[in-house]
Design an enzyme around this catalytic site. Structure first.
Site, PDB file in Angstrom:
ATOM      1  N   GLN A 172     -72.370  13.126  43.472  1.00 29.95           N
ATOM      2  CA  GLN A 172     -73.207  12.054  42.921  1.00 29.95           C
ATOM      3  C   GLN A 172     -74.046  11.336  43.977  1.00 29.95           C
ATOM      4  O   GLN A 172     -74.884  10.512  43.629  1.00 29.95           O
ATOM      5  CB  GLN A 172     -72.334  11.017  42.188  1.00 29.95           C
ATOM      6  CG  GLN A 172     -71.735  11.536  40.882  1.00 29.95           C
ATOM      7  CD  GLN A 172     -72.767  11.784  39.793  1.00 29.95           C
ATOM      8  OE1 GLN A 172     -73.875  11.244  39.814  1.00 29.95           O
ATOM      9  NE2 GLN A 172     -72.421  12.605  38.820  1.00 29.95           N
ATOM     10  N   THR A 207     -68.598  22.291  41.004  1.00 24.65           N
ATOM     11  CA  THR A 207     -67.233  22.668  40.606  1.00 24.65           C
ATOM     12  C   THR A 207     -66.720  23.806  41.474  1.00 24.65           C
ATOM     13  O   THR A 207     -65.592  23.770  41.982  1.00 24.65           O
ATOM     14  CB  THR A 207     -67.225  23.084  39.114  1.00 24.65           C
ATOM     15  OG1 THR A 207     -67.679  21.976  38.339  1.00 24.65           O
ATOM     16  CG2 THR A 207     -65.844  23.500  38.659  1.00 24.65           C
ATOM     17  N   CYS A 229     -68.327  15.932  30.519  1.00 26.38           N
ATOM     18  CA  CYS A 229     -67.417  16.971  30.020  1.00 26.38           C
ATOM     19  C   CYS A 229     -66.571  16.434  28.878  1.00 26.38           C
ATOM     20  O   CYS A 229     -66.029  17.175  28.102  1.00 26.38           O
ATOM     21  CB  CYS A 229     -66.495  17.475  31.137  1.00 26.38           C
ATOM     22  SG  CYS A 229     -66.854  16.838  32.737  1.00 26.38           S
ATOM     23  N   ASN A 237     -68.480   9.296  39.447  1.00 25.68           N
ATOM     24  CA  ASN A 237     -69.506   9.663  38.469  1.00 25.68           C
ATOM     25  C   ASN A 237     -69.429   8.862  37.173  1.00 25.68           C
ATOM     26  O   ASN A 237     -70.352   8.885  36.380  1.00 25.68           O
ATOM     27  CB  ASN A 237     -69.433  11.156  38.132  1.00 25.68           C
ATOM     28  CG  ASN A 237     -68.050  11.580  37.699  1.00 25.68           C
ATOM     29  OD1 ASN A 237     -67.064  11.350  38.396  1.00 25.68           O
ATOM     30  ND2 ASN A 237     -67.954  12.193  36.543  1.00 25.68           N
ATOM     31  N   THR A 244     -75.178  39.023  45.454  1.00 23.88           N
ATOM     32  CA  THR A 244     -76.605  38.874  45.773  1.00 23.88           C
ATOM     33  C   THR A 244     -77.036  37.415  45.622  1.00 23.88           C
ATOM     34  O   THR A 244     -76.763  36.781  44.596  1.00 23.88           O
ATOM     35  CB  THR A 244     -77.445  39.782  44.841  1.00 23.88           C
ATOM     36  OG1 THR A 244     -76.988  41.113  45.048  1.00 23.88           O
ATOM     37  CG2 THR A 244     -78.929  39.675  45.130  1.00 23.88           C
ATOM     38  N   SER A 248     -74.450  19.426  44.320  1.00 24.94           N
ATOM     39  CA  SER A 248     -74.916  20.238  43.200  1.00 24.94           C
ATOM     40  C   SER A 248     -76.377  19.892  42.904  1.00 24.94           C
ATOM     41  O   SER A 248     -76.703  18.720  42.697  1.00 24.94           O
ATOM     42  CB  SER A 248     -74.036  19.918  41.991  1.00 24.94           C
ATOM     43  OG  SER A 248     -74.436  20.671  40.891  1.00 24.94           O
TER      44      SER A 248
HETATM   45  N1  PLP Z   1     -68.145  16.248  40.957  1.00 31.42           N
HETATM   46  C1  PLP Z   1     -68.746  15.196  40.402  1.00 31.42           C
HETATM   47  C2  PLP Z   1     -68.503  13.838  40.973  1.00 31.42           C
HETATM   48  C3  PLP Z   1     -69.578  15.353  39.296  1.00 31.42           C
HETATM   49  O1  PLP Z   1     -70.174  14.281  38.763  1.00 31.42           O
HETATM   50  C4  PLP Z   1     -69.786  16.648  38.782  1.00 31.42           C
HETATM   51  C5  PLP Z   1     -70.628  16.843  37.581  1.00 31.42           C
HETATM   52  O2  PLP Z   1     -70.507  16.135  36.601  1.00 31.42           O
HETATM   53  C6  PLP Z   1     -69.154  17.731  39.419  1.00 31.42           C
HETATM   54  C7  PLP Z   1     -68.346  17.491  40.497  1.00 31.42           C
HETATM   55  C8  PLP Z   1     -69.358  19.126  38.952  1.00 31.42           C
HETATM   56  O3  PLP Z   1     -70.619  19.591  39.363  1.00 31.42           O
HETATM   57  P1  PLP Z   1     -71.280  20.858  38.657  1.00 31.42           P
HETATM   58  O4  PLP Z   1     -71.798  20.397  37.342  1.00 31.42           O
HETATM   59  O5  PLP Z   1     -72.364  21.300  39.563  1.00 31.42           O
HETATM   60  O6  PLP Z   1     -70.216  21.892  38.502  1.00 31.42           O
END
Ligand code: PLP
Length: 383
Positions: A181, A72, A335, A153, A239, A201
């Site tokens: 993803q 994110t 989410c 996703n 840091t 991520s």
């Molecule tokens: N982008 C996609 C396609 C995702 O599936 C997700 C997580 O569900 C994110 C961004 C956000 O990643 P993070 O959970 O590391 O903030």
């Protein structure tokens, strides 16, 4: 049956090798990577070795890899920079992006008055490349950025990065792809891909939560996201979380070492899952797949998004019913689970009647087994 975790697009179990490595780093390498004494230098070595490892696994240079706290943050940072630092006046994206992209783009539109255009989708939710080219070819003032995700996703549709990157080059547009993803789950060679920015991520590829990647192609210079120190080229002060970064590098390394074997296992499981679903409920619809008389099974190998031929009164209780049996799957994106709003992705591809029906996102990892799939099917039959 023990608990069954089938929500790997939401997050993944950390690999034992990663936990061992992180524990070692946490207990022995507690120095501040910015300190000049031996403790600091030693932590810095881990940080920079991790950066090198990550870079080489995705065909990037170390200097092109920035560490962030999550996908994110990486998406927010790069989109905001595109407008503030690179003078982007138009963003072309899609309505089925993750909210980390979609909401950021909308915020930038209201803050900076940039224009936002959404690429029309194919019937299954894939990007319509022809329409993308039409939009790119329109006359505009100022620079354009295209932001389109690699693997969706929720429905697992896959973007052709090469194709979109080449289109962007032809029309002199910047190209950002949310690859959260796909990094760690398929080969990505940034040395050969015409992509300016990607994001990842660690918790999506069996690494720790709270750490992410932003790839910025070498010729682009960002302005600081956070002020206060020289970390991450002075672009993101604070840091460094050395143990998180080390864990992320380890997770990516192991994921790519075992990619062929694990992908094979997961693809076989996906095939089995689809067969079993079709056998148990012949009327199922696989959201995201094209339908040419039968479904095509061309979505990403770890994910099935299935619309079940159940009455709509079962929609609200199905996740709960499965949860009571120890099965974790997801409706729409993580989410949104727990919220009654339909997934914004499914809302783009399903009609009003179908959106009321129960659709489940079942996402697999190498930890899953056929027995778990059998258990899921059995429990679905009992709903
Ligand atoms: N982008 C996609 C396609 C995702 O599936 C997700 C997580 O569900 C994110 C961004 C956000 O990643 P993070 O959970 O590391 O903030």
């Amino acid at each position: 049956m023990e608990k069954v975790y089938l929500d790997n697009a939401s997050t993944t179990r950390i690999r034992p090798e990663v936990i061992t490595h992180m524990t070692e780093v946490m207990s022995q390498e507690f120095g501040n990577a910015s300190s000049t004494h031996s403790f600091g230098r030693s932590a810095k070595v881990i940080l920079e070795t991790s950066r090198k490892t990550i870079a080489s696994l995705i065909g990037a240079k170390s200097s092109e890899i920035l560490f962030t706290s999550c996908g994110t943050e990486s998406n927010n940072w790069v989109l905001r920079s595109a407008v503030k630092d690179f003078g982007v006046k138009r963003i072309i994206t899609s309505k089925i992006e993750h909210h980390a992209v979609l909401y950021t783009v909308l915020a930038l539109q209201s803050e900076y008055g940039i224009s936002v255009e959404f690429v029309p989708l194919e019937i299954n939710g894939a990007i319509n490349y022809h329409e993308l080219e039409n939009i790119l070819s329109e006359e505009t003032q100022g620079k354009t950025l295209v932001s389109l995700m690699h693997v969706n996703n929720e429905i697992g549709t896959i973007l052709d990065l090469e194709k979109v990157g080449t289109l962007c080059q032809n029309y002199n547009a910047l190209f950002h792809s949310d690859t959260v993803q796909s990094v760690g789950k398929m080969e990505i060679n940034l040395a050969e891909l015409p992509v300016d920015f990607i994001t990842a991520s660690a918790h999506k590829f069996h690494g720790p939560k709270g750490v992410g990647i932003l790839f910025v192609k070498k010729n682009h210079v960002l302005q600081p996201l956070l002020f206060g120190g020289e970390q991450e080229k002075g672009w993101r002060a604070g840091t460094e979380a050395v143990h998180q970064v080390a864990g992320m590098a380890k997770a990516l390394e192991v994921s790519y070492q075992k990619l062929a074997e694990e992908r094979n296992h997961i693809q076989n499981l996906k095939n089995y899952l689809r067969e079993q679903l079709l056998e148990a409920f012949p009327e199922v619809v696989f959201n995201g797949e094209q339908f040419n008389g039968s479904f095509t099974n061309e979505t990403f190998y770890n994910l099935v998004n299935v619309m079940l031929p159940f009455s709509t009164d079962k929609t609200s209780m199905i996740l709960f019913a499965l949860d009571m049996k120890g099965i974790a799957v997801s409706r729409g994106s993580a989410c949104q689970s727990g919220s009654v709003r339909p997934s914004h992705v499914l809302a783009e591809i399903l009609n009003l009647e179908d959106i009321q029906k129960p659709s489940l996102r079942i996402s697999l990892s190498h930890y899953n087994t056929k027995e778990e799939i059998d258990y899921l099917i059995e429990m679905l039959k009992a709903v």
